[in-house]
Design an enzyme around this catalytic site. Structure first.
Site, mmCIF file in Angstrom:
data_model
loop_
_atom_site.group_PDB
_atom_site.id
_atom_site.type_symbol
_atom_site.label_atom_id
_atom_site.label_comp_id
_atom_site.label_asym_id
_atom_site.label_seq_id
_atom_site.Cartn_x
_atom_site.Cartn_y
_atom_site.Cartn_z
ATOM 1 N N ARG A 77 -10.558 -11.306 1.552
ATOM 2 C CA ARG A 77 -11.374 -12.375 0.957
ATOM 3 C C ARG A 77 -10.642 -13.716 0.987
ATOM 4 O O ARG A 77 -11.268 -14.772 1.046
ATOM 5 C CB ARG A 77 -11.777 -11.966 -0.469
ATOM 6 C CG ARG A 77 -10.611 -11.711 -1.387
ATOM 7 C CD ARG A 77 -10.992 -10.913 -2.618
ATOM 8 N NE ARG A 77 -11.004 -9.465 -2.352
ATOM 9 C CZ ARG A 77 -11.323 -8.543 -3.254
ATOM 10 N NH1 ARG A 77 -11.667 -8.894 -4.476
ATOM 11 N NH2 ARG A 77 -11.317 -7.269 -2.935
ATOM 12 N N LYS A 99 0.842 -1.201 0.000
ATOM 13 C CA LYS A 99 0.000 0.000 0.000
ATOM 14 C C LYS A 99 0.877 1.251 0.000
ATOM 15 O O LYS A 99 2.005 1.205 0.486
ATOM 16 C CB LYS A 99 -0.855 0.019 1.283
ATOM 17 C CG LYS A 99 -2.021 -0.930 1.286
ATOM 18 C CD LYS A 99 -2.848 -0.767 2.555
ATOM 19 C CE LYS A 99 -4.008 -1.746 2.595
ATOM 20 N NZ LYS A 99 -5.006 -1.525 1.530
#
Ligand code: BES
Ligand code: MN
Ligand code: ZN
Length: 503
Positions: free
Chosen positions: A358, A284
Site C-alpha cells: 500500500r 516475515k
C-alpha cells in the site's frame, strides 16, 4: 504450438490425432458419430465395453480405428449434456491437450469448438480453446541451462499444430478473430507467469523496467522509467521509504498504449511490483518466504496485459503505472514507527514495514491523477487476509464506484477468471487512525484485506477506482508452484468491452 482453423472436410485429411467429445451416458457428439459411422460402429462398440462413460475430463485414446484417416482418435468426456457450458468446455479442452502433451502427435484436429456451448459465439469458443491450450501447455523455461532447453525443444512430444474444426464455414472470419484473441491472451498470460516465476535475483526492478522497454520497442508503445531522483522531486516519500532498505534501485515504470480516440480519457492500470518482500524490519517468518518473489505479480499482470492488448491492437487508451522495488531489512530501512510523507501530502505512520504494498501503491495512485483517467484499476498481491477470506478461487475486488465494480465482476465471469466484490464501508476507516500521522499503514488483524483497500481509498478520491487483491489467485503453492497469469484474462475482457463501448 501453432493453431489453424479448419472447416468441414478436415476429418478426411490425415492427422496424428483427432479429438472428439462424448457426453455422459456414452452419448456421442456429432463428430464422434461421424467417426463411428466411418468405422462401422467401432467407437460405440468400445464404449459399450465401459472404457469411457463420458465423465467430464476423462479421456480414452483409440488406435488404428478402422476407416479413420487419423493415426489415433482421442475420446474426451464432456460430462452431462445439459450442463455443458463454458467452464466444462474449457475443462474438456484442457484434458485433451494434457492427454496429448506426453505423446508425439504433431498434427492434431480438435473437434470441440463445433459443439454447442451455452449461448457463446464461435469467436469466444475458439478464443477459449486457444487460451486454454496455451495455458495447459505452459512450461517455465526461461532459465534452464541451454543443453536441457535445446534437448526439450528437439523432443517430439506434444502438439505442434492444433487444427480447430468449426461447424459452419460462414463462421470462418469470426473463428479467425477468436484465434487472434485467444493467442493474444495466452501470450500475455505466459509473460505474466514467466515474470512471476523468475527468481528474485533475476527479476529485479531494473529487470522489470527492461521488460517494459522491450515491450514498448516491439509494439511501438511509449515507455518512461522514472529513477529515484525524479521520484524524490515528485515527493514520493512513501514509495521511497519502502525502497530505501534495498541495494536495488527502485523504478516507476509508465507504459502507454494510446490506440483510442485522441480525446478519450485513458484507463490507468497500476501494478504492485515488489520483486521480493522479506517484510523489511517487520521481518516475515522463514517458511515459504521464497514465494514472496511473486509479490510483483500485479506488475507482471500489467506487463502481460500490455502484450495482450498490443497484439490485439485494441482501440483504447490504456496507461500502465508500475511502482517497483524490493522490501528488505537494512541499516537504512524504514523502521516501525517512522512517519513518511506521501506524494499526496498525507503523512503515514508505518506501524508494520510488511504492509509495504500500500505504501508504494499510494504514490503511484496519486501519480495516476495526472492522466485524468476514466478509471484506475490497481492490481496487487496485497494481503494474506484476502487469501483467508476468499482462498485461491476469487480475486478480491474493492471499488469506490459500483458500476465500475460491476463491469469488472462481469468481465471476470466472461473470462472465467472471477473476482468477488468485498465491502469497503466507511465504518472500517477509523481502524486506520494514527496518533502520530494522518493515517497508519495497518488496521489490525480484523478485516485485513478491507483495511488495506481503505488505506488505498484515501489516495483515490479524484477518480473512479477499483482495487484487485490477487494474493490468492496470482500463483499456486505446493507441488504445482507457479504463476497463474491471473487476472490477465479478466482485465483483457474488461478493456475489450470498454473498447467496444467507446467505438
Ligand atoms: N505481499 C504481502 C501479502 C501476501 C502475503 C500475499 C502472503 C500473499 C501471501 C504483503 O506485503 C503483506 O505482507 N501484507 C501483510 C499486511 C499486514 C502486515 C497488515 C499481511 O498480509 O500479512
Ligand atoms: Mn509485505
Ligand atoms: Zn508485499
Amino acid at each position: 504450438m501453432e493453431f489453424s482453423i479448419k472447416t468441414s472436410v478436415a476429418e478426411k485429411q490425415h492427422h496424428h490425432c483427432v479429438v472428439v467429445g462424448v457426453y455422459e451416458g456414452r452419448e456421442l457428439s456429432d463428430a464422434a458419430q461421424a467417426i463411428d459411422a466411418l468405422s462401422d460402429g467401432y467407437v460405440s462398440k468400445v464404449l459399450k465395453h465401459g472404457d469411457l462413460e463420458g465423465k467430464l475430463e476423462s479421456t480414452l485414446m483409440l488406435h488404428q480405428v478402422p476407416g479413420a484417416q487419423a493415426d489415433r482418435i482421442l475420446l474426451v468426456g464432456l460430462g452431462k449434456k445439459a450442463e455443458f457450458k463454458e467452464k466444462q468446455y474449457c475443462k474438456a479442452v484442457r484434458a485433451s491437450v494434457k492427454a496429448l502433451s506426453a505423446i508425439s502427435a504433431d498434427e492434431v484436429l480438435i473437434m470441440l469448438a463445433e459443439l454447442p456451448v451455452g449461448e457463446i459465439t464461435t469467436r469466444k469458443k475458439v478464443s477459449h480453446l486457444v487460451e486454454t491450450a496455451l495455458d495447459a501447455t505452459y512450461r517455465f523455461e526461461a532459465i534452464k541451462c541451454k543443453k536441457e532447453a535445446s534437448e526439450e525443444k528437439e523432443s517430439k512430444k506434444g502438439i505442434k499444430v492444433l487444427n480447430i474444426q468449426i461447424a459452419d464455414v460462414t463462421d470462418l472470419a469470426e473463428a479467425k478473430s477468436g484465434l487472434v484473441d485467444g493467442k493474444a491472451i495466452g501470450d500475455g498470460v505466459s509473460l505474466t507467469k514467466d515474470l512471476g516465476n523468475l527468481p528474485p535475483n533475476v527479476c529485479t526492478p531494473t529487470y522489470l523496467a527492461e521488460q517494459a522497454q522491450a515491450l514498448a520497442k516491439t509494439y511501438r508503445l511509449t515507455v518512461e522509467v522514472l529513477e529515484r531522483e525524479a521520484m524524490q522531486k515528485l515527493g514520493m516519500g512513501s514509495f521511497l521509504g519502502v525502497a530505501q532498505g534495498s541495494e536495488e534501485p527502485p523504478k516507476l515504470i509508465v507504459l502507454q498504449h494510446l490506440k483510442g480516440h485522441q480525446d478519450q480519457k485513458p484507463v490507468v492500470l497500476v501494478g504492485k511490483g515488489i520483486t521480493f518482500d522479506t517484510g523489511g524490519i517487520s521481518l516475515k517468518p522463514g517458511a515459504e518466504m521464497d514465494e514472496m518473489k511473486y509479490d510483483m505479480c500485479g506488475a507482471a499482470t500489467v506487463l502481460g496485459l500490455f502484450k495482450t492488448i498490443a497484439e490485439m491492437d485494441l482501440p483504447l487508451n490504456v496507461i500502465g503505472v508500475i511502482p517497483t522495488c524490493e522490501n528488505m531489512p537494512d541499516g537504512r530501512a524504514t523502521r516501525p514507527g517512522d512517519v513518511l510523507t506521501s506524494m499526496s501530502g498525507l503523512t503515514i505512520e508505518v506501524l508494520n514495514t510488511d504492509a509495504e504494498g500500500r505504501l508504494i501503491l499510494c504514490d503511484a495512485l496519486t501519480y495516476a491523477e495526472r492522466f485524468e483517467p476514466s478509471a484506475v484499476v490497481d492490481i496487487a498481491t496485497l494481503t494474506g487476509a484476502c487469501v483467508i477470506a476468499l482462498g485461491h478461487h476469487a480475486t478480491g475486488l474493492f471499488s469506490n464506484n459500483d458500476s465500475l465494480a460491476k463491469e469488472l465482476l462481469q468481465a471476470g465471469e466472461q473470462a472465467l477468471d472471477r473476482a468477488w466484490h468485498m465491502p469497503m464501508w466507511d465504518d472500517y476507516q477509523p481502524l486506520l487512525d494514527s496518533n502520530f500521522a494522518d493515517i497508519a499503514n495497518i488496521g489490525g488483524r480484523a478485516a485485513g484485506s478491507i483495511t488495506a483497500a481503505c488505506f488505498l481509498s484515501r489516495f483515490t478520491k479524484k477518480y473512479d477506482w477499483a482495487h484487485l487483491d490477487i494474493a490468492g489467485t496470482a500463483w499456486k503453492s505446493g507441488k504445482e508452484k507457479g504463476g497463474t497469469g491471473r487476472p490477465v484474462p479478466m482485465l483483457t475482457e474488461f478493456l475489450v468491452s470498454r473498447a467496444r463501448k467507446s467505438s
